[in-house]
Design an enzyme around this catalytic site. Structure first.
Site, PDB file in Angstrom:
ATOM      1  N   HIS A   1       0.854  -1.182   0.000  1.00  0.00           N
ATOM      2  CA  HIS A   1       0.000   0.000   0.000  1.00  0.00           C
ATOM      3  C   HIS A   1       0.888   1.229   0.000  1.00  0.00           C
ATOM      4  O   HIS A   1       1.758   1.378   0.853  1.00  0.00           O
ATOM      5  CB  HIS A   1      -0.928   0.013   1.214  1.00  0.00           C
ATOM      6  CG  HIS A   1      -2.012   1.043   1.098  1.00  0.00           C
ATOM      7  ND1 HIS A   1      -1.805   2.360   1.420  1.00  0.00           N
ATOM      8  CD2 HIS A   1      -3.289   0.959   0.659  1.00  0.00           C
ATOM      9  CE1 HIS A   1      -2.925   3.039   1.199  1.00  0.00           C
ATOM     10  NE2 HIS A   1      -3.835   2.215   0.737  1.00  0.00           N
TER      11      HIS A   1
ATOM     12  N   LEU B   1     -10.832  -3.842   3.246  1.00  0.00           N
ATOM     13  CA  LEU B   1      -9.878  -3.138   2.391  1.00  0.00           C
ATOM     14  C   LEU B   1      -8.790  -2.462   3.221  1.00  0.00           C
ATOM     15  O   LEU B   1      -9.079  -1.651   4.105  1.00  0.00           O
ATOM     16  CB  LEU B   1     -10.612  -2.094   1.545  1.00  0.00           C
ATOM     17  CG  LEU B   1      -9.742  -1.253   0.605  1.00  0.00           C
ATOM     18  CD1 LEU B   1      -9.081  -2.128  -0.451  1.00  0.00           C
ATOM     19  CD2 LEU B   1     -10.569  -0.145  -0.048  1.00  0.00           C
ATOM     20  N   ASP B   2      -7.538  -2.813   2.928  1.00  0.00           N
ATOM     21  CA  ASP B   2      -6.356  -2.206   3.551  1.00  0.00           C
ATOM     22  C   ASP B   2      -6.343  -2.347   5.072  1.00  0.00           C
ATOM     23  O   ASP B   2      -5.739  -1.535   5.777  1.00  0.00           O
ATOM     24  CB  ASP B   2      -6.247  -0.716   3.174  1.00  0.00           C
ATOM     25  CG  ASP B   2      -6.009  -0.510   1.689  1.00  0.00           C
ATOM     26  OD1 ASP B   2      -5.462  -1.428   1.050  1.00  0.00           O
ATOM     27  OD2 ASP B   2      -6.387   0.551   1.160  1.00  0.00           O
ATOM     28  N   GLN B   3      -6.989  -3.389   5.588  1.00  0.00           N
ATOM     29  CA  GLN B   3      -7.061  -3.577   7.034  1.00  0.00           C
ATOM     30  C   GLN B   3      -6.375  -4.857   7.493  1.00  0.00           C
ATOM     31  O   GLN B   3      -6.427  -5.191   8.676  1.00  0.00           O
ATOM     32  CB  GLN B   3      -8.532  -3.614   7.485  1.00  0.00           C
ATOM     33  CG  GLN B   3      -9.303  -2.349   7.191  1.00  0.00           C
ATOM     34  CD  GLN B   3      -8.803  -1.164   7.972  1.00  0.00           C
ATOM     35  OE1 GLN B   3      -8.567  -1.248   9.175  1.00  0.00           O
ATOM     36  NE2 GLN B   3      -8.626  -0.043   7.303  1.00  0.00           N
TER      37      GLN B   3
END
Length: 286
Positions: free
Chosen positions: A194, A229-231
C-alpha cells in the site's frame, strides 16, 4: 548452510514452562540439529507463545511424514499447539499481480533473478497489456486478464485458473479490489503493497492526501490481504522524512522507492516462514 537440508518449525500456543525443552528434545531425539531459534511471549503469565526454529535434516532417523505425526502426537497435542513444518527445498510458487506501475514488479523480478527471493516466481498476471515485454525479458509468462465493469467475477475466475497451485500471490500495485471470494482462496497468502503508511491515508491518491495534510513523513506498508480493504495484518513498513519543499511528484518518487524495498522484504520473510499471524497482528522473526 545448505538450504536443501533446512526445515522450519513455526509454533503458536498458550505459554507455559517446558515448551522449548520439549521441542528441542524431540528434535534431538530424531537426529535434527537446531541452527536458529526465535521466540516471543505476549505475557509471562497466561500469555501466548510464538516460536520459529530452523533445523537441519540430513541425519533424521525417520521420513518427514513420520516425524510430523510423531511431533503432533508427543509434543503438539500436549501443549495445544498450532504448528507447521516447512522445508526450504520445497520452494514456494509465487505469482505476481500488477496493473501499469512497474517499479514494485521489477524490484521483485530483479531480486528473484539474482537469487535473493527463496521462492519461485512462476507467472505475472495483469489487467493491462502494458508490461508484457518487461516481464517476458525475464523468461516468465505474462497473462493479460482484463477486468471489465460488471464482469469482475469472470475475470477473477480466469485468474484463479492461472493461479491453481500457487503458494503466494503478490500484489505489486495491482489496482483492483479483490472480492472476498477470491481472497478466501489464499488465506494469509496474498501480500499487498500500500502506497501509504497505514492506517493513514487509506484509499486513492494517498500522496496527494499526504501533501494536502502537510505531513513530515511518508511511508509504505506491506500487509496481508483480507476481506476488509487495507485492514489486513501489517508485515512491514518504512518511512522517509519530507518537508514543505517537496510537491506531490517528489512524494510519489520517494514513495516508490519505499514501496520497492518494503514489498521485497515482506515477500522474502513470508517465503522464509518468518511470519506468524495472530488476530490482526503479525509476529515477524527477523
Amino acid at each position: 548452510m545448505n538450504a536443501d537440508t533446512t526445515a522450519r518449525l513455526l509454533i503458536t500456543c498458550p505459554d507455559r514452562p517446558g515448551i522449548v525443552a520439549a521441542v528441542s528434545g524431540f528434535l534431538f531425539n530424531h537426529g535434527a540439529n537446531i541452527t536458529a531459534l526465535d521466540q516471543h511471549s505476549t505475557d509471562p503469565e497466561g500469555g501466548l507463545f510464538f516460536m520459529r526454529l530452523e533445523f537441519q535434516t540430513p541425519h533424521l532417523d525417520v521420513p518427514r511424514e513420520v516425524l510430523e505425526k510423531a511431533f503432533a502426537a508427543s509434543v503438539a497435542s500436549r501443549f495445544a499447539m498450532e504448528w507447521r513444518i516447512s522445508y526450504a527445498a520445497d520452494r514456494k510458487k509465487v505469482a505476481i499481480l500488477v496493473s501499469k506501475y512497474d517499479h514494485a514488479l521489477l524490484e521483485l523480478l530483479w531480486r528473484h533473478e539474482g537469487g535473493e527471493l527463496p521462492g519461485r516466481v512462476t507467472q505475472v498476471l495483469s489487467n493491462h497489456p502494458d508490461l508484457r515485454a518487461e516481464v517476458e525479458r525475464f523468461g516468465l509468462p505474462y497473462h493479460h486478464v482484463p477486468v471489465e465493469k460488471d464482469r469482475k467475477e469472470e475475470a477473477e475466475a480466469a485468474m484463479l485458473t492461472y493461479l491453481e497451485g500457487t503458494d503466494l500471490v503478490v500484489l505489486a500495485r495491482y489496482m483492483q479490489i479483490l472480492s472476498p471470494a477470491f481472497v478466501a482462496q489464499f488465506p494469509y497468502r496474498i501480500i499487498n503493497i500500500h502506497h501509504s503508511f497505514l492506517p493513514a491515508f487509506i484509499g486513492a491518491n494517498p500522496y496527494k492526501q499526504a501533501y494536502v495534510r502537510g505531513v513530515k513523513l511518508i511511508g509504505a506498508t506491506a500487509h496481508y490481504v483480507t476481506e476488509a480493504l487495507d485492514q489486513g495484518p501489517i508485515i512491514e513498513q518504512d518511512v522517509a522524512r519530507v518537508s514543505h519543499r517537496q510537491g506531490v511528484e517528489e512524494l510519489v518518487r520517494l514513495g516508490r522507492d519505499l514501496e520497492r524495498t518494503v514489498l521485497a522484504r515482506a515477500v522474502r520473510w513470508h517465503l522464509e516462514d518468518r511470519i506468524l499471524v495472530h488476530g490482526n497482528k503479525t509476529v515477524v522473526f527477523v
